[in-house]
Write a protein that holds these residues in place. Structure first.
Motif, PDB file in Angstrom:
ATOM      1  N   GLY A   1     -13.717  10.733   7.225  1.00 30.43           N
ATOM      2  CA  GLY A   1     -14.486  11.033   8.423  1.00 30.43           C
ATOM      3  C   GLY A   1     -14.427   9.963   9.493  1.00 30.43           C
ATOM      4  O   GLY A   1     -14.496  10.278  10.686  1.00 30.43           O
ATOM      5  N   ILE A   2     -14.333   8.692   9.076  1.00 31.09           N
ATOM      6  CA  ILE A   2     -14.265   7.607  10.053  1.00 31.09           C
ATOM      7  C   ILE A   2     -12.949   6.837   9.951  1.00 31.09           C
ATOM      8  O   ILE A   2     -12.839   5.698  10.409  1.00 31.09           O
ATOM      9  N   LEU A   3     -11.944   7.478   9.379  1.00 32.81           N
ATOM     10  CA  LEU A   3     -10.630   6.860   9.236  1.00 32.81           C
ATOM     11  C   LEU A   3      -9.850   7.009  10.545  1.00 32.81           C
ATOM     12  O   LEU A   3      -8.811   7.669  10.610  1.00 32.81           O
ATOM     13  N   ASP A   4     -10.365   6.393  11.612  1.00 35.65           N
ATOM     14  CA  ASP A   4      -9.694   6.504  12.903  1.00 35.65           C
ATOM     15  C   ASP A   4      -8.460   5.603  12.915  1.00 35.65           C
ATOM     16  O   ASP A   4      -8.141   4.933  11.923  1.00 35.65           O
ATOM     17  N   GLU A   5      -7.771   5.561  14.046  1.00 33.97           N
ATOM     18  CA  GLU A   5      -6.520   4.813  14.116  1.00 33.97           C
ATOM     19  C   GLU A   5      -6.738   3.323  13.876  1.00 33.97           C
ATOM     20  O   GLU A   5      -5.940   2.669  13.195  1.00 33.97           O
ATOM     21  N   ALA A   6      -7.819   2.781  14.414  1.00 35.97           N
ATOM     22  CA  ALA A   6      -8.084   1.353  14.242  1.00 35.97           C
ATOM     23  C   ALA A   6      -8.339   1.012  12.772  1.00 35.97           C
ATOM     24  O   ALA A   6      -7.801   0.026  12.249  1.00 35.97           O
TER      25      ALA A   6
END
Length: 352
Positions: A101-106
């Motif tokens: 869910g919060i595995l964004d690019e950064a």
């Protein structure tokens, strides 16, 4: 059945037990306390993992990896990439579990730069069904997973965890096909766990089944039934720096001391006594060998089939004997002492 030679040992360091998802098959509200693992506690936990790996190197099973999983969403701990980096620098194959869910690019780039070896992402639904189960936005999660898989390439294995909460093999096959179109080829089907009895599951009310008595009689031996090996091959360090029996101890009912006070080897005897006597959470846990046999017997009866009970007991007895040997080897290597077989006697015998 557990193949010890294949899986080795995993040290599960719980860097948080908080979570941003609200899955119905996860009894989050039953956890007695929640928090984030501090850098100081993590450093000590990692040193205990190194200590254990060094002792295990002279045993029959020398493969030891570190998993940053526990009972929560690791990426809620902002230090997760740094913790991965430290474990990797210490020479461990390091894995992490996430709901994506919060595995964004950064986050993804930081984890890859830290040397992450594998990520296991729990994503066994799509669209509205996903949002109903996980209570997270589907499109964002899908984009996160697809992007990370592309970024990872061959540097980090991406495994999709498929919780079989529907009890539907066709659905699991459909999920493999869905993620396969994005080049993801690794999957881990995962049955519902009752978390040591914390989660109520209709078909896991073992004490009420006649097959339970049959299973107990079949697995009774001179030293009692074969023991559950999960507390040994999947060792658990809580975010608070305390050891717990295993990851099924959702309510943290079996604390076994602190990483500041004891080593992983020091708690072997207490773990063995607990699983041997099938105390508290073991008696109600679906991972317990007796309860697993109960499930097998009930399933066979429902299908009108015979079940090879003798073969099942023989396999588990072999696993039990194997873990006794390995635990003794590791304990002896760590202490310089010869110990009596842990399954039969719990007092170390010092060699003069």
């Amino acid at each position: 059945m557990v193949n010890l030679a294949a899986i080795g040992f995993t040290i599960d360091i719980e860097i948080t037990n908080r979570c941003n998802a609200k899955c119905y098959f996860c009894p989050r509200e039953a956890t007695p306390h929640q928090g984030l693992m501090s850098p100081q506690v993590y450093a000590q936990a990692l040193s205990r993992a190194v200590e254990f790996r060094d002792a295990a190197a002279s045993s029959d099973i020398s493969k030891v990896k570190v998993s940053l999983c526990g009972l929560g969403e690791p990426l809620l701990n902002r230090r997760a990439p740094d913790y991965v980096r430290q474990a990797t620098a210490a020479g461990f194959h390091t894995t992490i579990s996430s709901n994506g869910g919060i595995l964004d690019e950064a986050h993804g780039r930081a984890l890859l730069d830290a040397g992450l070896g594998e990520i296991l992402i729990n994503a066994g639904e799509t669209g509205e069904a996903y949002e109903d189960v996980y209570k997270l936005p589907w499109e964002r999660t899908r984009e996160n997973i697809v992007r990370f898989a592309e970024m990872a390439g061959d540097a980090c294995d991406v495994t999709i965890v498929l919780v079989n909460h529907r009890q539907d093999p066709e659905h699991l096959a459909a999920m493999r096909d869905y993620w396969g179109q994005f080049g993801i080829r690794r999957f881990l089907p995962f049955e519902i766990m009752n978390r040591g009895g914390t989660l109520f599951v209709d078909h896991m009310q073992y004490e009420g089944y006649s097959e339970r008595a049959v299973a107990e009689a079949a697995m009774a031996g001179d030293d009692g039934p074969p023991r559950c090996v999960a507390p040994f091959v999947f060792q658990f360090i809580g975010y608070d720096g305390n050891y717990y029996l295993c990851c099924s101890d959702w309510e943290k009912q079996v604390p076994l001391g602190s990483v500041y006070e004891r080593s992983l080897m020091d708690i072997f005897a207490e773990k063995w006594a607990h699983v041997s006597e099938r105390r508290s959470i073991c008696a109600t846990c679906n991972v317990d060998p007796v309860n697993r046999l109960t499930d097998e017997l009930r399933g066979a009866a429902e299908r009108g089939e015979d079940f090879d009970t003798d073969g099942y007991v023989e396999e588990w007895t072999e696993v039990d004997d194997r873990i006794v040997t390995v635990v003794d080897q590791i304990t002896a290597a760590a202490s310089g002492r010869r110990t009596a077989p842990i399954g039969r006697r719990l007092i170390p015998v010092t060699v003069d």
